[in-house]
Write a protein that holds these residues in place. Sequence first.
Motif, PDB file in Angstrom:
ATOM      1  N   SER A 182       0.824  -1.208   0.000  1.00  0.00           N
ATOM      2  CA  SER A 182       0.000   0.000   0.000  1.00  0.00           C
ATOM      3  C   SER A 182       0.860   1.261   0.000  1.00  0.00           C
ATOM      4  N   LYS A 183       1.808   1.340   0.914  1.00  0.00           N
ATOM      5  CA  LYS A 183       2.646   2.538   1.019  1.00  0.00           C
ATOM      6  C   LYS A 183       3.647   2.623  -0.127  1.00  0.00           C
ATOM      7  N   THR A 184       4.073   1.489  -0.645  1.00  0.00           N
ATOM      8  CA  THR A 184       4.969   1.493  -1.803  1.00  0.00           C
ATOM      9  C   THR A 184       4.275   2.110  -3.013  1.00  0.00           C
ATOM     10  N   SER A 232       4.218   6.273  -6.773  1.00  0.00           N
ATOM     11  CA  SER A 232       3.390   7.167  -7.587  1.00  0.00           C
ATOM     12  C   SER A 232       3.796   8.621  -7.409  1.00  0.00           C
ATOM     13  N   ASN A 233       4.242   8.960  -6.201  1.00  0.00           N
ATOM     14  CA  ASN A 233       4.667  10.327  -5.959  1.00  0.00           C
ATOM     15  C   ASN A 233       5.929  10.668  -6.745  1.00  0.00           C
ATOM     16  N   ARG A 234       6.746   9.667  -7.014  1.00  0.00           N
ATOM     17  CA  ARG A 234       7.994   9.892  -7.748  1.00  0.00           C
ATOM     18  C   ARG A 234       7.798   9.773  -9.261  1.00  0.00           C
ATOM     19  N   TYR A 235       6.803   9.002  -9.684  1.00  0.00           N
ATOM     20  CA  TYR A 235       6.549   8.800 -11.118  1.00  0.00           C
ATOM     21  C   TYR A 235       5.059   9.046 -11.379  1.00  0.00           C
ATOM     22  N   ARG A 236       4.667  10.316 -11.373  1.00  0.00           N
ATOM     23  CA  ARG A 236       3.257  10.667 -11.441  1.00  0.00           C
ATOM     24  C   ARG A 236       2.582  10.135 -12.700  1.00  0.00           C
ATOM     25  N   ASP A 237       3.301  10.067 -13.811  1.00  0.00           N
ATOM     26  CA  ASP A 237       2.692   9.645 -15.073  1.00  0.00           C
ATOM     27  C   ASP A 237       2.509   8.130 -15.152  1.00  0.00           C
ATOM     28  N   LEU A 238       3.063   7.410 -14.206  1.00  0.00           N
ATOM     29  CA  LEU A 238       3.010   5.941 -14.256  1.00  0.00           C
ATOM     30  C   LEU A 238       2.135   5.356 -13.156  1.00  0.00           C
ATOM     31  N   THR A 239       1.277   6.174 -12.559  1.00  0.00           N
ATOM     32  CA  THR A 239       0.474   5.730 -11.414  1.00  0.00           C
ATOM     33  C   THR A 239      -0.443   4.561 -11.768  1.00  0.00           C
ATOM     34  N   LYS A 240      -1.023   4.580 -12.960  1.00  0.00           N
ATOM     35  CA  LYS A 240      -1.931   3.495 -13.349  1.00  0.00           C
ATOM     36  C   LYS A 240      -1.211   2.146 -13.380  1.00  0.00           C
ATOM     37  N   GLY A 241      -0.003   2.147 -13.953  1.00  0.00           N
ATOM     38  CA  GLY A 241       0.772   0.908 -14.010  1.00  0.00           C
ATOM     39  C   GLY A 241       1.245   0.468 -12.640  1.00  0.00           C
ATOM     40  N   ILE A 242       1.616   1.421 -11.797  1.00  0.00           N
ATOM     41  CA  ILE A 242       2.042   1.106 -10.430  1.00  0.00           C
ATOM     42  C   ILE A 242       0.878   0.496  -9.658  1.00  0.00           C
ATOM     43  N   ALA A 243      -0.324   1.044  -9.836  1.00  0.00           N
ATOM     44  CA  ALA A 243      -1.519   0.508  -9.178  1.00  0.00           C
ATOM     45  C   ALA A 243      -1.790  -0.926  -9.628  1.00  0.00           C
ATOM     46  N   TYR A 244      -1.647  -1.169 -10.929  1.00  0.00           N
ATOM     47  CA  TYR A 244      -1.862  -2.520 -11.475  1.00  0.00           C
ATOM     48  C   TYR A 244      -0.884  -3.517 -10.856  1.00  0.00           C
ATOM     49  N   ASP A 245       0.394  -3.139 -10.823  1.00  0.00           N
ATOM     50  CA  ASP A 245       1.411  -4.041 -10.266  1.00  0.00           C
ATOM     51  C   ASP A 245       1.187  -4.277  -8.770  1.00  0.00           C
ATOM     52  N   GLY A 246       0.737  -3.233  -8.062  1.00  0.00           N
ATOM     53  CA  GLY A 246       0.461  -3.394  -6.644  1.00  0.00           C
ATOM     54  C   GLY A 246      -0.649  -4.403  -6.398  1.00  0.00           C
ATOM     55  N   ILE A 247      -1.700  -4.340  -7.221  1.00  0.00           N
ATOM     56  CA  ILE A 247      -2.802  -5.300  -7.094  1.00  0.00           C
ATOM     57  C   ILE A 247      -2.324  -6.705  -7.445  1.00  0.00           C
ATOM     58  N   LYS A 248      -1.485  -6.805  -8.478  1.00  0.00           N
ATOM     59  CA  LYS A 248      -0.977  -8.117  -8.890  1.00  0.00           C
ATOM     60  C   LYS A 248      -0.161  -8.771  -7.776  1.00  0.00           C
ATOM     61  N   PHE A 249       0.699  -8.003  -7.149  1.00  0.00           N
ATOM     62  CA  PHE A 249       1.485  -8.522  -6.037  1.00  0.00           C
ATOM     63  C   PHE A 249       0.577  -8.929  -4.868  1.00  0.00           C
ATOM     64  N   GLN A 262      -5.031   6.816  -2.272  1.00  0.00           N
ATOM     65  CA  GLN A 262      -4.149   7.811  -1.671  1.00  0.00           C
ATOM     66  C   GLN A 262      -3.175   8.365  -2.711  1.00  0.00           C
ATOM     67  N   ALA A 263      -2.676   7.474  -3.578  1.00  0.00           N
ATOM     68  CA  ALA A 263      -1.735   7.896  -4.617  1.00  0.00           C
ATOM     69  C   ALA A 263      -2.370   8.903  -5.572  1.00  0.00           C
ATOM     70  N   TYR A 264      -3.654   8.717  -5.855  1.00  0.00           N
ATOM     71  CA  TYR A 264      -4.367   9.651  -6.736  1.00  0.00           C
ATOM     72  C   TYR A 264      -4.900  10.871  -5.982  1.00  0.00           C
ATOM     73  N   LYS A 265      -4.651  10.911  -4.665  1.00  0.00           N
ATOM     74  CA  LYS A 265      -5.103  12.010  -3.805  1.00  0.00           C
ATOM     75  C   LYS A 265      -6.614  12.189  -3.847  1.00  0.00           C
ATOM     76  N   LEU A 266      -7.320  11.059  -3.893  1.00  0.00           N
ATOM     77  CA  LEU A 266      -8.789  11.071  -3.847  1.00  0.00           C
ATOM     78  C   LEU A 266      -9.224  11.048  -2.383  1.00  0.00           C
ATOM     79  N   PHE A 267      -8.896  12.113  -1.674  1.00  0.00           N
ATOM     80  CA  PHE A 267      -9.050  12.131  -0.228  1.00  0.00           C
ATOM     81  C   PHE A 267     -10.516  12.052   0.207  1.00  0.00           C
ATOM     82  N   LYS A 268     -11.404  12.722  -0.512  1.00  0.00           N
ATOM     83  CA  LYS A 268     -12.813  12.699  -0.129  1.00  0.00           C
ATOM     84  C   LYS A 268     -13.383  11.287  -0.246  1.00  0.00           C
ATOM     85  N   HIS A 269     -13.104  10.649  -1.366  1.00  0.00           N
ATOM     86  CA  HIS A 269     -13.604   9.284  -1.572  1.00  0.00           C
ATOM     87  C   HIS A 269     -12.983   8.323  -0.556  1.00  0.00           C
ATOM     88  N   LEU A 270     -11.681   8.486  -0.329  1.00  0.00           N
ATOM     89  CA  LEU A 270     -10.969   7.596   0.588  1.00  0.00           C
ATOM     90  C   LEU A 270     -11.535   7.689   1.998  1.00  0.00           C
TER      91      LEU A 270
END
Length: 455
Positions: free
Chosen positions: A66-68, A73-90, A141-149
């Motif tokens: 989760s925190k990874t 995502s904070n370091r590679y903003r344009d790759l957040t979708k792929g990072i999210a996918y890999d996080g779910i896969k793991f 959290q990575a997408y900063k969807l704070f209200k939804h979260l």
Amino acid sequence: MKTKNKLLKNLYTNSLILSLPGFFSIFLSLFAIPIHLKGLGIDNYGNYLIFHIFLSLSFLLNLGISKTIVISSNRYRDLTKGIAYDGIKFTIIILIIIALIYLFCNYFYLVDLSKYIISNKLFFLGLIISILYLTLEGIMQAYKLFKHLSIFNFFFYSFSLSLPSISILVFKEIDLISLIFFSVLIKLFLIVFLILFLISKGLIKKDNKGKFYKSFLKNSPWLTLNSLFVQLYEMLDKYLIKIFLGSSFMAVYSIPQQLTGKLSILSKGFSAFLLPNISNKKKNLEFFYSVDIFLKYIPLIIFLIFPFYPYLLKFWLGNEYSILVHDLTKIFSLIAIFSCVSHILLTKFEADQLSNVNFRIEVMFLPLFLIALVYMSYANYSLINISLLVLIKEIVLIFFRIYFLKINYKRVQIYFFYLASLIILLFLSFINFKLFYLITIILLLFTFKNVKFNY
């Protein structure tokens, strides 16, 4: 000055948004706990609570995914979708391994935790759901969807815990296992809804950049070890009280802890905002603002409420109120304050990828704390003594965390002054209430008179 005001507004607004549903959960639990105690008794509530406490193992078994996701995502903003996918896969790989371990143990009758968690099947289902939720929470959290979260967190953590207790008003003959099933079912429905939400928003997409893997390999070992220590530091006292003293004592110990611990809703809201926002910043003004709030202002306001604790607790708990509950509530108030400060400090360690430093701090004190805790539980020490041991642990950890963050010397002096002042005030609240109240007011006036934002 405009920049600082904007930072403050952004910090307060988003942190409060993340915390707001948590405040609703406070009122929900204030309503639910007395219903459960009156309807099914304190022993039943203790067993219900220990089941959910065991589910906190999900923070460990998530392996820092989760925190990874947030850090990467904070370091590679344009790759957040792929990072999210890999996080779910793991995460799915972890869940498959846990499911296979459960099936193997269940088939050969190797492990039976039902003595402590009521139902093996419901526990492992709840554990799998909770691990997956943490990963999905990291994506939000990575997408900063704070209200939804904040809304999802309210339903997953608070609503699922309190609604089954409230249902006792309708289903007066409901048993413990049905309450637990109801709670897990709410979590399951929410997981399905959250997955559909993320897919519909197009927030997950497969790529081959591999940024998540690199960050995961670097951060996961330390994040997982830190999660292990959180489990041992924050949960072991309740496990041991349950084992050696029984469910009733565990409930008496946990009710004040649960009530005062609601303050962490606010600090976790701040932490959720800080983690994706303070990485690689030199000044970290939001971080310093947050520490000041939880170490200087909120504690003094809470201490002003101390004289009203007996009336509030009697009104809330009715016949279950006792002097022991009152004294534990005061001690746990300061523990909760220090725990909130630790949440903010730990977020700084994690954002700067210095979790290994925090690990070294904790590993120095873990053996002594564990030995003392096991001995005191086994030797039937009072709940007051055990709570004071937990308080000492929090004090020591905060002291060294502040020191190793290498904050400027003047600010460290201020922090240590407030740490010492709060400890003294708690002591005075037991022996001389007039002096306690006088010093609290003086310190409060001094603090607000000297508000400065020169960081």
